[in-house]
Motif scaffolding. Structure first.
Motif, PDB file in Angstrom:
ATOM      1  N   THR A  79     -16.709  13.455   1.255  1.00 43.39           N
ATOM      2  CA  THR A  79     -16.862  13.816   2.667  1.00 43.39           C
ATOM      3  C   THR A  79     -17.680  15.092   2.850  1.00 43.39           C
ATOM      4  O   THR A  79     -18.719  15.075   3.513  1.00 43.39           O
ATOM      5  CB  THR A  79     -15.486  13.956   3.339  1.00 43.39           C
ATOM      6  OG1 THR A  79     -14.819  12.679   3.302  1.00 43.39           O
ATOM      7  CG2 THR A  79     -15.618  14.391   4.787  1.00 43.39           C
ATOM      8  N   THR A  80     -17.243  16.200   2.251  1.00 43.51           N
ATOM      9  CA  THR A  80     -17.961  17.458   2.467  1.00 43.51           C
ATOM     10  C   THR A  80     -19.388  17.388   1.932  1.00 43.51           C
ATOM     11  O   THR A  80     -20.357  17.597   2.675  1.00 43.51           O
ATOM     12  CB  THR A  80     -17.218  18.624   1.799  1.00 43.51           C
ATOM     13  OG1 THR A  80     -15.886  18.703   2.301  1.00 43.51           O
ATOM     14  CG2 THR A  80     -17.937  19.943   2.091  1.00 43.51           C
ATOM     15  N   PHE A 190      -9.219  16.933   3.778  1.00 44.42           N
ATOM     16  CA  PHE A 190      -9.746  18.048   2.989  1.00 44.42           C
ATOM     17  C   PHE A 190     -11.266  18.139   3.094  1.00 44.42           C
ATOM     18  O   PHE A 190     -11.839  19.229   3.117  1.00 44.42           O
ATOM     19  CB  PHE A 190      -9.304  17.911   1.533  1.00 44.42           C
ATOM     20  CG  PHE A 190      -7.832  18.158   1.329  1.00 44.42           C
ATOM     21  CD1 PHE A 190      -7.302  19.420   1.500  1.00 44.42           C
ATOM     22  CD2 PHE A 190      -6.976  17.115   1.001  1.00 44.42           C
ATOM     23  CE1 PHE A 190      -5.939  19.658   1.330  1.00 44.42           C
ATOM     24  CE2 PHE A 190      -5.617  17.330   0.832  1.00 44.42           C
ATOM     25  CZ  PHE A 190      -5.094  18.615   0.998  1.00 44.42           C
ATOM     26  N   GLY A 191     -11.925  16.982   3.162  1.00 38.92           N
ATOM     27  CA  GLY A 191     -13.372  16.992   3.314  1.00 38.92           C
ATOM     28  C   GLY A 191     -13.796  17.560   4.652  1.00 38.92           C
ATOM     29  O   GLY A 191     -14.793  18.288   4.749  1.00 38.92           O
ATOM     30  N   ALA A 192     -13.049  17.232   5.721  1.00 37.70           N
ATOM     31  CA  ALA A 192     -13.361  17.758   7.048  1.00 37.70           C
ATOM     32  C   ALA A 192     -13.181  19.269   7.103  1.00 37.70           C
ATOM     33  O   ALA A 192     -13.945  19.977   7.782  1.00 37.70           O
ATOM     34  CB  ALA A 192     -12.480  17.081   8.099  1.00 37.70           C
ATOM     35  N   ILE A 193     -12.191  19.776   6.392  1.00 37.69           N
ATOM     36  CA  ILE A 193     -12.026  21.237   6.318  1.00 37.69           C
ATOM     37  C   ILE A 193     -13.276  21.875   5.703  1.00 37.69           C
ATOM     38  O   ILE A 193     -13.787  22.889   6.196  1.00 37.69           O
ATOM     39  CB  ILE A 193     -10.770  21.595   5.495  1.00 37.69           C
ATOM     40  CG1 ILE A 193      -9.502  21.163   6.250  1.00 37.69           C
ATOM     41  CG2 ILE A 193     -10.732  23.092   5.196  1.00 37.69           C
ATOM     42  CD1 ILE A 193      -8.230  21.292   5.446  1.00 37.69           C
ATOM     43  N   VAL A 197     -15.949  24.551   7.534  1.00 39.76           N
ATOM     44  CA  VAL A 197     -16.340  25.835   6.949  1.00 39.76           C
ATOM     45  C   VAL A 197     -17.862  25.970   6.936  1.00 39.76           C
ATOM     46  O   VAL A 197     -18.421  27.010   7.305  1.00 39.76           O
ATOM     47  CB  VAL A 197     -15.763  25.976   5.522  1.00 39.76           C
ATOM     48  CG1 VAL A 197     -16.355  27.197   4.821  1.00 39.76           C
ATOM     49  CG2 VAL A 197     -14.249  26.079   5.569  1.00 39.76           C
ATOM     50  N   ILE A 198     -18.561  24.915   6.522  1.00 36.73           N
ATOM     51  CA  ILE A 198     -20.025  24.943   6.499  1.00 36.73           C
ATOM     52  C   ILE A 198     -20.583  25.139   7.904  1.00 36.73           C
ATOM     53  O   ILE A 198     -21.490  25.944   8.134  1.00 36.73           O
ATOM     54  CB  ILE A 198     -20.583  23.651   5.880  1.00 36.73           C
ATOM     55  CG1 ILE A 198     -20.207  23.565   4.399  1.00 36.73           C
ATOM     56  CG2 ILE A 198     -22.104  23.582   6.036  1.00 36.73           C
ATOM     57  CD1 ILE A 198     -20.577  22.246   3.747  1.00 36.73           C
ATOM     58  N   PRO A 203     -25.659  28.990  11.136  1.00 42.46           N
ATOM     59  CA  PRO A 203     -25.989  29.056  12.567  1.00 42.46           C
ATOM     60  C   PRO A 203     -26.776  27.810  13.013  1.00 42.46           C
ATOM     61  O   PRO A 203     -27.722  27.393  12.343  1.00 42.46           O
ATOM     62  CB  PRO A 203     -26.862  30.319  12.675  1.00 42.46           C
ATOM     63  CG  PRO A 203     -26.683  31.061  11.391  1.00 42.46           C
ATOM     64  CD  PRO A 203     -26.334  30.041  10.356  1.00 42.46           C
ATOM     65  N   GLU A 204     -26.371  27.216  14.133  1.00 44.06           N
ATOM     66  CA  GLU A 204     -27.058  26.050  14.683  1.00 44.06           C
ATOM     67  C   GLU A 204     -27.039  26.136  16.203  1.00 44.06           C
ATOM     68  O   GLU A 204     -26.259  26.895  16.788  1.00 44.06           O
ATOM     69  CB  GLU A 204     -26.375  24.743  14.233  1.00 44.06           C
ATOM     70  CG  GLU A 204     -26.469  24.475  12.755  1.00 44.06           C
ATOM     71  CD  GLU A 204     -25.878  23.124  12.384  1.00 44.06           C
ATOM     72  OE1 GLU A 204     -26.578  22.332  11.766  1.00 44.06           O
ATOM     73  OE2 GLU A 204     -24.704  22.877  12.737  1.00 44.06           O
TER      74      GLU A 204
END
Length: 290
Positions: A79-80, A190-193, A197-198, A203-204
């Motif tokens: 996921t991440t 856990f992947g969504a966490i 974080v990313i 910045p976007e």
């Protein structure tokens, strides 16, 4: 359940998965008009997690997490890493070519399955993998360039992270006691966490919450990230890892054909030949699994 029934169920899941993921490459490219890549991936991951745990509760399955080490590693890889790399690659890369590069996963998996899973590929399987590799070259046509080098490298890295995730999934299922739905839900959490974080660190621009973005988000959260990853976990559970990897090439093939039918993106002679070779490899590797 008999082996033949289990295999039929896995192939049916693959058919549904192919339709969902093939079209989603177009969706993921389009939503970048309204959002940065990492914010979209993070929101998608959070919503998909909620959907999966709601389904777990409705089915009456236990919410107890599987063994944490493999599920955290799976979440970070599947996921991440995979979602962030793919969405980042789509910023500058075309949807079709990015999909084909991400689906180098089966070839990375052939390298990883032997040392990690003790699944030594036989000569027949290697021959079909080589045939699919030749077809992939025909579709990508590297002699014309792969577009932005950074985009191509990001897409290839996503394929590697996905292959690692397949190996981790096989090890998790080998321990027994975990269903595809429960494993998918917890790895998504856990992947969504990791994705959040990313998104917080990079910045976007702000998200434009317009109707096309909301439809794309719903498609990704419910179908592409929710239902589809459950189906993928079922496929990985029931088929050998290398077989699951090779037959998953049906997704980018279907994506090319959908783009041809719906968007008028007609494959040239090299692409058509490549698609035919990959399709032949898919038939061969699938029959080998019988």
């Amino acid at each position: 359940m008999t082996d033949s029934a289990s295999r039929r169920g896995a192939l049916l899941a693959l058919a549904v998965l192919t339709l969902v993921w093939s079209y989603n490459w177009v969706v993921m490219k389009q939503v970048l008009q309204y959002s940065g890549p990492f914010e979209f991936a993070a929101v998608r991951g959070v919503l998909a997690t909620l959907v999966l745990f709601a389904v777990l509760a409705l089915r009456g399955e236990t919410l107890r997490p599987p063994p944490l080490k493999p599920v955290i590693l799976l979440g970070l890889a599947q996921t991440t890493a995979f979602q962030s790399l793919v969405q980042w690659a789509l910023v500058d890369g075309g949807a079709g070519k990015t999909a084909m590069l991400a689906y180098t996963m089966p070839f990375w998996l052939l390298l990883l399955a032997w040392p990690l899973l003790r699944e030594r590929p036989d000569r027949r399987r290697l021959a079909f993998a080589a045939l699919a590799g030749v077809g992939l070259i025909g579709v990508l046509q590297p002699w014309h360039g792969l577009g932005a080098n950074s985009s191509a490298l990001l897409a290839l890295a996503s394929g590697l992270s996905w292959a690692l995730a397949v190996a981790i999934s096989k090890k998790a299922f080998a321990g027994g006691g975990v269903t595809p739905l429960r494993l998918t839900a917890w790895q998504m959490l856990f992947g969504a966490i990791g994705l959040c974080v990313i998104a917080l660190l990079v910045p976007e621009r702000g998200i434009a919450w317009e109707t096309p973005f909301l439809w794309g988000l719903a498609y990704n959260a419910v179908l592409a990230s929710g239902l589809a990853w459950v189906l993928w976990a079922l496929i990985v559970q029931r088929l050998p890892a290398t077989v699951a990897g090779i037959v998953s090439l049906a997704v980018p093939i279907c994506g090319v054909l959908l783009a041809w039918a719906l968007l008028g993106e007609r494959p040239d002679a090299w692409e058509a030949a490549g698609i035919a070779l990959i399709a032949a490899a898919l038939v061969g590797i699938s029959r080998r699994a019988q």
